[in-house]
Design a protein around this motif. Structure first.
Motif, PDB file in Angstrom:
ATOM      1  N   MET A   1      41.807  37.273  26.731  1.00  0.00           N
ATOM      2  CA  MET A   1      41.135  37.688  28.097  1.00  0.00           C
ATOM      3  C   MET A   1      41.516  39.323  28.051  1.00  0.00           C
ATOM      4  O   MET A   1      42.593  39.743  27.836  1.00  0.00           O
ATOM      5  CB  MET A   1      41.725  37.157  29.591  1.00  0.00           C
ATOM      6  CG  MET A   1      40.919  37.857  30.469  1.00  0.00           C
ATOM      7  SD  MET A   1      41.146  36.680  32.086  1.00  0.00           S
ATOM      8  CE  MET A   1      42.847  36.348  32.266  1.00  0.00           C
ATOM      9  N   THR A   2      40.580  40.089  28.049  1.00  0.00           N
ATOM     10  CA  THR A   2      40.824  41.527  28.125  1.00  0.00           C
ATOM     11  C   THR A   2      41.339  41.953  29.388  1.00  0.00           C
ATOM     12  O   THR A   2      41.100  41.467  30.450  1.00  0.00           O
ATOM     13  CB  THR A   2      39.370  42.338  27.836  1.00  0.00           C
ATOM     14  OG1 THR A   2      38.580  42.074  29.100  1.00  0.00           O
ATOM     15  CG2 THR A   2      38.826  41.647  26.676  1.00  0.00           C
ATOM     16  N   PRO A   3      42.176  43.108  29.297  1.00  0.00           N
ATOM     17  CA  PRO A   3      42.749  43.709  30.514  1.00  0.00           C
ATOM     18  C   PRO A   3      41.715  44.106  31.517  1.00  0.00           C
ATOM     19  O   PRO A   3      41.974  43.833  32.804  1.00  0.00           O
ATOM     20  CB  PRO A   3      43.452  44.905  29.879  1.00  0.00           C
ATOM     21  CG  PRO A   3      43.426  44.727  28.318  1.00  0.00           C
ATOM     22  CD  PRO A   3      42.492  43.896  27.717  1.00  0.00           C
ATOM     23  N   SER A   4      40.522  44.511  31.146  1.00  0.00           N
ATOM     24  CA  SER A   4      39.508  44.967  32.193  1.00  0.00           C
ATOM     25  C   SER A   4      39.135  43.673  32.905  1.00  0.00           C
ATOM     26  O   SER A   4      38.763  43.673  34.127  1.00  0.00           O
ATOM     27  CB  SER A   4      38.474  45.663  31.855  1.00  0.00           C
ATOM     28  OG  SER A   4      37.784  44.966  30.741  1.00  0.00           O
ATOM     29  N   LEU A   5      38.854  42.608  32.190  1.00  0.00           N
ATOM     30  CA  LEU A   5      38.453  41.422  32.955  1.00  0.00           C
ATOM     31  C   LEU A   5      39.473  40.770  33.791  1.00  0.00           C
ATOM     32  O   LEU A   5      39.361  40.315  34.744  1.00  0.00           O
ATOM     33  CB  LEU A   5      38.185  40.424  31.864  1.00  0.00           C
ATOM     34  CG  LEU A   5      37.688  38.966  32.335  1.00  0.00           C
ATOM     35  CD1 LEU A   5      36.439  39.097  33.231  1.00  0.00           C
ATOM     36  CD2 LEU A   5      37.460  37.992  31.344  1.00  0.00           C
ATOM     37  N   ALA A   6      40.738  40.818  33.306  1.00  0.00           N
ATOM     38  CA  ALA A   6      41.937  40.482  34.130  1.00  0.00           C
ATOM     39  C   ALA A   6      41.877  41.193  35.445  1.00  0.00           C
ATOM     40  O   ALA A   6      42.117  40.793  36.503  1.00  0.00           O
ATOM     41  CB  ALA A   6      43.234  40.481  33.279  1.00  0.00           C
ATOM     42  N   ASN A   7      41.873  42.428  35.381  1.00  0.00           N
ATOM     43  CA  ASN A   7      41.961  43.440  36.317  1.00  0.00           C
ATOM     44  C   ASN A   7      40.657  43.175  37.348  1.00  0.00           C
ATOM     45  O   ASN A   7      40.776  43.106  38.562  1.00  0.00           O
ATOM     46  CB  ASN A   7      41.715  44.881  36.022  1.00  0.00           C
ATOM     47  CG  ASN A   7      43.111  45.437  35.402  1.00  0.00           C
ATOM     48  OD1 ASN A   7      44.094  44.751  35.641  1.00  0.00           O
ATOM     49  ND2 ASN A   7      43.079  46.267  34.710  1.00  0.00           N
ATOM     50  N   PHE A   8      39.470  42.811  37.212  1.00  0.00           N
ATOM     51  CA  PHE A   8      38.238  42.397  37.661  1.00  0.00           C
ATOM     52  C   PHE A   8      38.709  41.076  38.565  1.00  0.00           C
ATOM     53  O   PHE A   8      38.391  41.100  39.499  1.00  0.00           O
ATOM     54  CB  PHE A   8      36.978  42.113  36.718  1.00  0.00           C
ATOM     55  CG  PHE A   8      35.855  41.704  37.728  1.00  0.00           C
ATOM     56  CD1 PHE A   8      35.244  42.361  38.367  1.00  0.00           C
ATOM     57  CD2 PHE A   8      35.534  40.553  37.246  1.00  0.00           C
ATOM     58  CE1 PHE A   8      34.153  42.051  39.243  1.00  0.00           C
ATOM     59  CE2 PHE A   8      34.297  39.927  38.104  1.00  0.00           C
ATOM     60  CZ  PHE A   8      33.633  40.780  38.858  1.00  0.00           C
ATOM     61  N   LEU A   9      39.203  40.122  37.840  1.00  0.00           N
ATOM     62  CA  LEU A   9      39.459  38.878  38.548  1.00  0.00           C
ATOM     63  C   LEU A   9      40.674  38.905  39.480  1.00  0.00           C
ATOM     64  O   LEU A   9      40.724  38.462  40.374  1.00  0.00           O
ATOM     65  CB  LEU A   9      39.998  37.853  37.357  1.00  0.00           C
ATOM     66  CG  LEU A   9      38.849  37.370  36.403  1.00  0.00           C
ATOM     67  CD1 LEU A   9      39.490  36.501  35.420  1.00  0.00           C
ATOM     68  CD2 LEU A   9      37.879  36.680  37.168  1.00  0.00           C
ATOM     69  N   TYR A  10      41.508  39.776  39.346  1.00  0.00           N
ATOM     70  CA  TYR A  10      42.736  40.279  40.214  1.00  0.00           C
ATOM     71  C   TYR A  10      42.085  40.960  41.367  1.00  0.00           C
ATOM     72  O   TYR A  10      42.485  40.612  42.484  1.00  0.00           O
ATOM     73  CB  TYR A  10      43.794  41.080  39.641  1.00  0.00           C
ATOM     74  CG  TYR A  10      44.713  40.352  38.651  1.00  0.00           C
ATOM     75  CD1 TYR A  10      45.012  38.802  38.856  1.00  0.00           C
ATOM     76  CD2 TYR A  10      44.922  40.691  37.371  1.00  0.00           C
ATOM     77  CE1 TYR A  10      45.904  38.041  37.821  1.00  0.00           C
ATOM     78  CE2 TYR A  10      45.999  40.128  36.575  1.00  0.00           C
ATOM     79  CZ  TYR A  10      46.155  38.730  36.893  1.00  0.00           C
ATOM     80  OH  TYR A  10      46.997  38.253  35.964  1.00  0.00           O
ATOM     81  N   SER A  11      41.076  41.711  41.408  1.00  0.00           N
ATOM     82  CA  SER A  11      40.427  42.350  42.230  1.00  0.00           C
ATOM     83  C   SER A  11      39.708  41.511  42.989  1.00  0.00           C
ATOM     84  O   SER A  11      39.481  41.814  44.274  1.00  0.00           O
ATOM     85  CB  SER A  11      39.769  43.749  41.758  1.00  0.00           C
ATOM     86  OG  SER A  11      38.492  43.193  41.087  1.00  0.00           O
TER      87      SER A  11
END
Length: 40
Positions: A1-11
């Protein structure tokens, strides 16, 4: 999982915590406070 996808899911998760939970708590509180007398 890419960092941007992880940040999106966290948001998304943070948005659910910030928006949905207080709304549900508020609706439950109001529904308990303002009971409508029915059928009498």
């Amino acid at each position: 999982m890419t960092p941007s996808l992880a940040n999106f899911l966290y948001s998304l998760l943070a948005g659910v915590v910030v928006v949905v939970i207080p709304v549900v708590v508020g609706l439950v509180f109001i529904s308990q406070k303002d009971k409508i007398q029915r059928g009498s």
